[in-house]
Design an enzyme around this catalytic site. Structure first.
Site, short mmCIF file in Angstrom:
data_model
loop_
_atom_site.label_atom_id
_atom_site.label_comp_id
_atom_site.label_asym_id
_atom_site.label_seq_id
_atom_site.Cartn_x
_atom_site.Cartn_y
_atom_site.Cartn_z
N GLU A 147 -20.27 -6.13 8.66
CA GLU A 147 -21.34 -5.39 9.32
C GLU A 147 -22.41 -6.33 9.89
OE1 GLU A 147 -20.07 -4.61 6.34
OE2 GLU A 147 -19.22 -2.61 6.65
N ARG A 154 -26.25 -3.05 5.05
CA ARG A 154 -25.85 -4.43 4.86
C ARG A 154 -26.29 -5.34 6.01
NH1 ARG A 154 -20.33 -6.08 2.03
NH2 ARG A 154 -21.39 -5.37 0.16
N LYS A 156 0.85 -1.18 0.00
CA LYS A 156 0.00 0.00 0.00
C LYS A 156 0.89 1.24 0.00
CE LYS A 156 -4.50 0.91 1.89
NZ LYS A 156 -5.63 0.47 2.70
C1 LIG Z 1 -19.38 -2.88 3.22
C2 LIG Z 1 -18.25 -1.92 3.39
N1 LIG Z 1 -17.79 -1.65 4.62
C3 LIG Z 1 -16.78 -0.77 4.79
C4 LIG Z 1 -16.20 -0.15 3.72
C5 LIG Z 1 -15.13 0.91 3.91
N2 LIG Z 1 -13.84 0.50 3.32
C6 LIG Z 1 -13.42 0.98 2.14
S1 LIG Z 1 -11.94 0.40 1.70
C7 LIG Z 1 -11.83 -0.53 3.09
C8 LIG Z 1 -10.62 -1.37 3.32
C9 LIG Z 1 -10.42 -2.34 2.23
O1 LIG Z 1 -9.24 -3.06 2.46
P1 LIG Z 1 -8.66 -3.94 1.32
O2 LIG Z 1 -9.73 -4.72 0.67
O3 LIG Z 1 -7.53 -4.73 1.89
O4 LIG Z 1 -8.14 -2.91 0.24
P2 LIG Z 1 -6.87 -1.94 0.30
O5 LIG Z 1 -7.39 -0.58 0.58
O6 LIG Z 1 -5.95 -2.44 1.36
O7 LIG Z 1 -6.28 -2.04 -1.06
C10 LIG Z 1 -12.94 -0.34 3.90
C11 LIG Z 1 -13.15 -0.97 5.20
C12 LIG Z 1 -16.73 -0.45 2.45
N3 LIG Z 1 -16.26 0.14 1.35
N4 LIG Z 1 -17.73 -1.34 2.32
#
Ligand SMILES: Cc1ncc(C[n+]2csc(CCOP(=O)(O)OP(=O)(O)O)c2C)c(N)n1
Length: 630
Positions: A366, A394, A281
């Site tokens: 969630e 959700r 990242k």
């Molecule tokens: C249902 C839901 N809950 C929370 C989020 C908020 N959210 C956006 S990105 C993220 C983290 C995602 O992590 P990862 O899949 O590892 O992707 P990275 O940013 O590390 O590339 C979260 C929790 C979301 N988009 N959707």
């Protein structure tokens, strides 16, 4: 002054990548990363995750025949390199601005955006649907899901994995493992992935695998069976193999050569494939590599300097919640707080440090968060679930079936209620009042300022039933916050301004603009405070004493707080003029939050104009029956 990116500038379509040699692809990745950094620094947006997907986006578009082959990006916050490569380089200037590019993939934005995402963990299901469709249509198109290790923690991702084998479809799942969600990842899956990465055996297989996967397809089968055999000898099949996937990796997601050769071979394989790609990242921008959380979502900044800490302004509602949480936890040992992977966004960093034993980041889960809270509440613990309005959608069945039906005392601290601005329609909290107020046993509170938010959270915590306190993104009017906490009587509104002929019944964030509009119109303004139970006494009283009742809320009009007023009037057989203002029956796209509210007619001048228009309409129809929207 932008750095020149001549090779990138020549790319108008990913088809051009397909004839490029490896050296040129490496050069392209470098230019793409530079462009991305400089572009996001100018507009703001998601940064760390996008710096991590530069090579992956280039490799995918080089190997797969997009847009006919479908790439579904999970969450979609990491799709800027993909957007830049697919004809939207110039439009990056307008990222997340009104009428500009969305920060997420959107089918209507480009044929290369195979599926709209933004809420996480949908990619495998959607790509599987596409892969099965291709099978049924006898098409050799391919479907690829790209999912992060954070998004992989959601149950829905596993529901899709569980379903894939039986379909036998040509689905490729790429796990983009950067060992980070927004904050550090949590849970057993994260430990498991770390084990896969650190295992010396897998490093060896990976090196071998790179060679294996780089050679002629004829030898590939032999090499794969050798690899299978080796895996079987040393460790049991990976979790993903148990789900019926052919697991490949981990491979270096920043090595364009390895990515292209591996993907080329994987594209030729039949059945469900699982490719584990390791990325970093913030890759290539040292400040973001050092602090990927800070650079996850950024405002404008100077890339030469990095993000500077902002001078303190008035606190956001999120901070008001975070402070209340710490204070309440100090007072009451029974309090535990739960977040579905949104520690930073929900203002829980301090709490997580001060009360680590009473802090639960459950991952992007969630549904689990709600039922987990219900279980805690059964045993006398007092859970507070901090959740964004849009993500609570959700967990609706868990809310109804596990919390509300059993009348369990769970406090929902609902952030980002109403319009959210740059993240757009996928993230707007437009519906919660409608979907919450129809639930029995539930109290729904809407604070109109920061202090009321604190006092409502305190009041919610004292009640022995499910309670939601919903507050908007960003800052409020900036009132003084009392550190002392006292209970606001349930279902009782507050008179803000006394006027004549018009009574404005304002909810939450709309109280401040309604007071302004009320001054101009000499209207009575009431801060309703509760959507449920609604203050029936005040509604009955104003219905009898005013010519026009106006309800104003930052929620869809349908089924929202104004509907609660309309239902109350119907219940008591009262028929005053009623004007319901709120969000319209269409999705509101991304843009500046103030501008979006203005467009929805929910700033003070807009509210005033709607009321004036209604008054004029009424006076022009003196002899007509009154228009009643009930
Ligand atoms: C249902 C839901 N809950 C929370 C989020 C908020 N959210 C956006 S990105 C993220 C983290 C995602 O992590 P990862 O899949 O590892 O992707 P990275 O940013 O590390 O590339 C979260 C929790 C979301 N988009 N959707």
């Amino acid at each position: 002054m932008r750095t020149s990116t001549p090779l990138l500038d020549s790319i108008e379509s990913p088809a051009q990548l397909r004839g490029m040699d490896r050296h040129a692809l490496g050069q392209l990745c470098q230019e793409l990363r530079t462009f991305l950094l400089e572009s996001v620094a100018e507009t703001g947006g998601h940064l760390s995750s996008n710096l991590g997907t530069v090579e992956l986006a280039v490799a995918l578009h080089t190997v797969f025949h997009t847009p006919e082959d479908r790439i579904v990006w999970d969450v979609g916050h990491q799709t800027y390199p993909h957007k830049i490569l697919t004809g939207r380089r110039e439009a990056m200037k307008s990222l997340r601005m009104k009428d500009g590019l969305s920060g997420f993939p959107r089918r209507e934005e480009s044929p290369f955006d195979a599926f709209g995402t933004a809420h996480s963990s949908t990619s495998i299901s959607a790509a599987l649907g596409m892969a099965v469709a291709f099978k049924q249509l006898k098409s050799d198109q391919r479907a690829v899901a790209v999912i992060g290790d954070g998004a992989m923690t959601a149950g829905m991702a596993f529901e899709a994995l569980n379903n894939a084998k039986d379909t036998g479809a040509n689905l490729l799942v790429i796990l983009n493992d950067n060992e980070m969600s927004i904050s550090p990842p949590v849970g057993a899956l994260n430990n498991y992935l770390a084990k896969l990465l650190s295992s010396r055996f897998y490093s060896a297989v990976r090196k071998g695998g790179e060679k294996v996967l780089g050679i002629a397809p004829g030898v590939l089968e032999f090499a794969r069976s050798f690899e299978e055999h080796m895996k079987g000898m040393l460790i049991p099949g990976t979790l993903f193999e148990e789900f019926g996937f052919n697991y490949i990796g981990p491979i270096d997601g920043h090595d364009i050569d390895v990515l292209v050769s591996t993907l080329s071979n994987v594209r030729a394989l039949e059945g469900p494939q699982f490719l584990h790609v390791v990325t970093r990242k913030g890759k290539g921008y040292p400040p973001a590599e050092a602090d990927p959380i800070l650079y996850h979502g950024v405002g404008k900044f100077d890339p030469k300097v990095g993000i500077l800490s902002k001078p303190a302004t008035k606190p956001t509602y999120t901070q008001v919640f975070g402070d209340w949480l710490c204070d309440m936890a100090k007072q009451d040992q029974r309090l535990v707080a739960i977040t579905p992977a949104m520690r930073e966004g929900s203002g829980m960093v301090r709490y997580s440090r001060e009360y680590p034993d009473r802090y639960f980041d459950v991952g992007i889960a969630e549904q689990h968060a709600l039922t987990f809270a219900a279980g805690l509440a059964c045993e006398g613990i007092k859970p507070v679930v901090a959740i964004y309005s849009t993500f609570l959608q959700r967990a609706y069945d868990q809310l109804i079936h596990d919390v509300v039906l059993q009348n369990l005392p769970v406090v929902l601290a609902i952030d980002r209620a109403g319009l959210v601005g740059a993240d757009g329609a996928t993230h707007a909290g437009s519906f919660d009042l409608s979907y919450l107020r129809c639930l029995p046993n539930t109290v729904v509170m809407v604070p109109s300022d920061e202090n009321e938010c604190r006092q409502m959270l305190f009041s919610a915590f004292q009640l022995n039933q499910p309670v939601a306190v919903r507050y908007p993104r960003g800052t409020g009017p900036g009132v003084q916050i009392d550190s002392a906490m006292s209970v606001i009587p349930t279902g009782v509104s507050e008179l803000k301004r006394k006027g004549s002929s018009i009574a404005i019944l304002a909810f939450g964030s709309m109280v401040a603009p309604c007071i302004e509009a009320g001054e101009a119109l000499d209207a009575t303004v009431i801060n309703m405070r509760f959507v449920k139970p609604i203050d029936e006494n005040i509604i009955r009283s104003v219905a009898q004493h005013y010519d026009l009742l106006v309800t104003v809320e930052e929620n869809v009009i349908m089924g929202g707080a104004g509907s609660a007023v309309a239902e109350t009037l119907a219940k008591w057989n009262l028929h005053p003029q009623l004007l319901q203002l709120g969000l319209p029956d269409h999705f509101i796209e991304h843009g500046d939050p103030a501008e979006l509210l203005r467009e929805a007619g929910l700033d003070a001048p807009g509210i005033q104009a709607s009321i004036t228009e209604r008054m004029q309409l009424n006076s022009g129809q003196d002899n007509q029956p009154s228009i009643r929207i009930v």
